[in-house]
Design a protein around this motif. Structure first.
Motif, PDB file in Angstrom:
ATOM      1  N   LYS A  20       0.820  -1.215   0.000  1.00  0.00           N
ATOM      2  CA  LYS A  20       0.000   0.000   0.000  1.00  0.00           C
ATOM      3  C   LYS A  20       0.857   1.269   0.000  1.00  0.00           C
ATOM      4  O   LYS A  20       2.079   1.213   0.069  1.00  0.00           O
ATOM      5  N   CYS A  23       1.988   2.151   4.089  1.00  0.00           N
ATOM      6  CA  CYS A  23       2.300   1.095   5.050  1.00  0.00           C
ATOM      7  C   CYS A  23       2.746  -0.109   4.226  1.00  0.00           C
ATOM      8  O   CYS A  23       2.703  -0.067   3.003  1.00  0.00           O
ATOM      9  N   CYS A  25       1.359  -3.133   4.206  1.00  0.00           N
ATOM     10  CA  CYS A  25       0.311  -4.139   3.979  1.00  0.00           C
ATOM     11  C   CYS A  25       0.286  -4.492   2.495  1.00  0.00           C
ATOM     12  O   CYS A  25       0.322  -3.600   1.652  1.00  0.00           O
ATOM     13  N   LEU A  37      -4.651  -5.355   6.699  1.00  0.00           N
ATOM     14  CA  LEU A  37      -4.828  -4.104   7.451  1.00  0.00           C
ATOM     15  C   LEU A  37      -3.727  -3.912   8.477  1.00  0.00           C
ATOM     16  O   LEU A  37      -3.118  -4.881   8.925  1.00  0.00           O
ATOM     17  N   CYS A  38      -3.491  -2.666   8.856  1.00  0.00           N
ATOM     18  CA  CYS A  38      -2.598  -2.364   9.964  1.00  0.00           C
ATOM     19  C   CYS A  38      -3.043  -1.033  10.566  1.00  0.00           C
ATOM     20  O   CYS A  38      -3.928  -0.372  10.022  1.00  0.00           O
ATOM     21  N   CYS A  41      -3.141   1.971   7.815  1.00  0.00           N
ATOM     22  CA  CYS A  41      -4.199   2.067   6.797  1.00  0.00           C
ATOM     23  C   CYS A  41      -5.590   2.013   7.421  1.00  0.00           C
ATOM     24  O   CYS A  41      -6.581   2.225   6.729  1.00  0.00           O
TER      25      CYS A  41
HETATM   26 ZN    ZN Z   1      -1.637  -1.086   6.387  1.00  0.00          ZN
END
Ligand code: ZN
Ligand code: MN
Length: 479
Positions: A20, A23, A25, A37-38, A41
């Protein structure tokens, strides 16, 4: 009174990076919701963004290829708005210092080259996806589900100046942009997957007016077909309002795919409503000349270069435009074959029309390796030398697709070679005259359309192997 429509396009292109925008991910393609996800994001408090270098390289390459000036000292801004699929309450985007400004793209409209001026090319991040249960629309849904897999995927936004004059031109522009991102290798460019998403700003003014009319933005057009229809609908709607002296409201309208109408969504927010400010979590985007020059060196053959190359072989603008936007194997196969045949039209027709059509019909996905430029050029040369008709050429092609045959041997052993021996044909013509004395007399008396009948008789007595145009010439001479 003549009405002049003016259209500007805003297009979002999803880049094909592995991770992304801010980040690490992975970018995933899945129906499983919320698996990539993290905190960054998801916009959780305290999470910090780190820009994706690959994405910055991709947007720089796109901006350069669209003839933009590159901003050396740019920055990211926050575009503040609330929406359930944007959990940070702001989108990281760019405001007054985008990566590229003042560019242009060359497009083909009918047989002419047009230039679409590009206002800006900027970097931003995608939002998550909302699934409105029940009606599919937010205003009448029973509930809404949220999937954040797409949240933070790198997006490039390309904004044209208001210079497009028709729905056809808008479609041609999107086709050009799509081919550009594919050829640059920075996006898959698949409309059906949402890799390219576009909005159109449309206004209509009376001919001679100095200022543009009130602008209406149309959203939710997810195919080129709906883009064309939505623009045409909106031009008609605004024209009617102006003609009956009614006011056009500046607003965002939704294209209803089923009813084929636009309907009001919301009054349009101005850029001040977004309270843009520079993102304090991100450093300035410094693009050095060295960085830019290195990207320049990596730019591959562009759609406009491909088009020029095809025009040089003798094809028309629109043929070159069409072929340049075909899959790369078709483009390569045409060029290789054309080199051998030194002919453009028959080569183009046989490859883009017949070959592609026959493969589709036979549901063959990959071209058999023996269907190569050598064998195709053999067929095309036989057609052009009048040894076989185009129809027989198609027959040879059908068999070539199925089996590894030698086209010339096949044409000979299947009696497809046309008789071009003038003495031989003359003899047949005389026989036909002898057997159809009455018809010959009627032609001499002025019933010219009967010539076709005699041509048919000549071809029939030869067993179908006479070139019709040569037969006709000899017939007329004899008459
Ligand atoms: Zn993320
Ligand atoms: Mn945007």
């Amino acid at each position: 009174m003549n009405m002049i429509p003016t259209i500007g396009m805003e297009t979002h292109v999803e880049l094909n990076t592995n991770s992304k925008m801010f980040c690490n991910c992975p970018v995933v393609e899945t129906e499983d919701p919320n698996i990539s996800l993290c905190p960054t994001c998801l916009g959780l408090p305290g999470a910090l963004p780190v820009p994706n270098l690959k994405a910055i390289e991709s947007i720089t390459m796109l901006a350069l290829s669209a003839n933009c000036s590159i901003t050396n000292n740019g920055m990211f801004h926050r575009k503040n708005y609330f929406y359930p699929d944007l959990p940070k309450n702001y989108q990281i985007s760019q405001f007054d210092l985008p990566v590229g400004v003042n560019g242009s793209l060359e497009i083909i409209l009918d047989e002419c080259i047009e230039t679409v001026e590009i206002e800006r090319v900027h970097m931003e991040e995608d939002t998550g996806k909302s699934k409105h249960k029940g009606s599919g629309r937010i205003d009448s849904a029973t509930s809404t589900l949220l999937d954040f897999n797409r949240s933070g995927v790198p997006l490039v936004e390309i904004v044209t100046k208001p210079v497009i004059k028709s729905s056809k031109e808008a479609v041609s522009y999107i086709e050009e942009l799509r081919q550009l991102v594919i050829d640059l290798g920075i996006s898959e460019g698949k409309l059906e997957k949402g890799n390219l998403r576009f909005d159109a700003n449309i206004s209509v003014a009376k001919e001679g007016d100095k200022e543009l009319g009130v602008k209406v933005e149309i959203k939710n057009m997810n195919s080129l077909r709906s883009l064309e229809k939505a623009i045409d609908f909106e031009i008609k709607r605004q024209t009617k309002l102006i003609e009956s002296n009614e006011k056009i409201i500046q607003e965002t309208r939704h294209w209803d795919e089923d009813k084929e109408v636009t309907s009001s969504m919301r009054s349009k927010e101005g850029s001040a409503d977004y309270r843009y400010f520079s993102d304090p979590d991100l450093p300035n985007m410094i693009l050095t000349d060295e960085f830019i020059n290195n990207i320049k060196k990596e730019i591959p053959t562009l759609p406009s270069d491909k088009r020029k190359k095809l025009i040089d072989t003798g094809l028309s603008m629109s043929e070159s435009n069409h072929l340049g936007k075909s899959e790369v194997w078709i483009y390569d196969l045409y060029l290789d074959t054309q080199k051998l045949t030194n002919d453009c039209k028959t080569t183009y027709n046989l490859i883009t029309g017949e070959l592609q059509g026959q493969l589709r019909k036979a549901e063959i996905e990959n071209l058999p390796e023996w269907v190569n430029s050598e064998r195709l050029s053999e067929i095309i040369t036989m057609i052009n030398d009048n040894k076989i008709s185009f129809t027989s050429g198609k027959e040879v092609l059908t068999n070539l697709i199925q089996n590894e045959i030698n086209p010339t041997d096949f044409a000979e052993s299947n009696n497809l070679i046309q008789e071009n021996d003038f003495d031989e044909i003359s003899k047949i013509v005389k026989d036909v005259f002898e057997a159809n004395k009455e018809v010959v007399q009627r032609i001499k008396d002025g019933e010219e359309k009967l010539v076709g009948f005699l041509v048919g008789q000549v071809i029939k007595s030869s067993g179908g192997n006479i070139n019709p145009s040569i037969a006709k010439d000899l017939l007329l001479k004899e008459l």
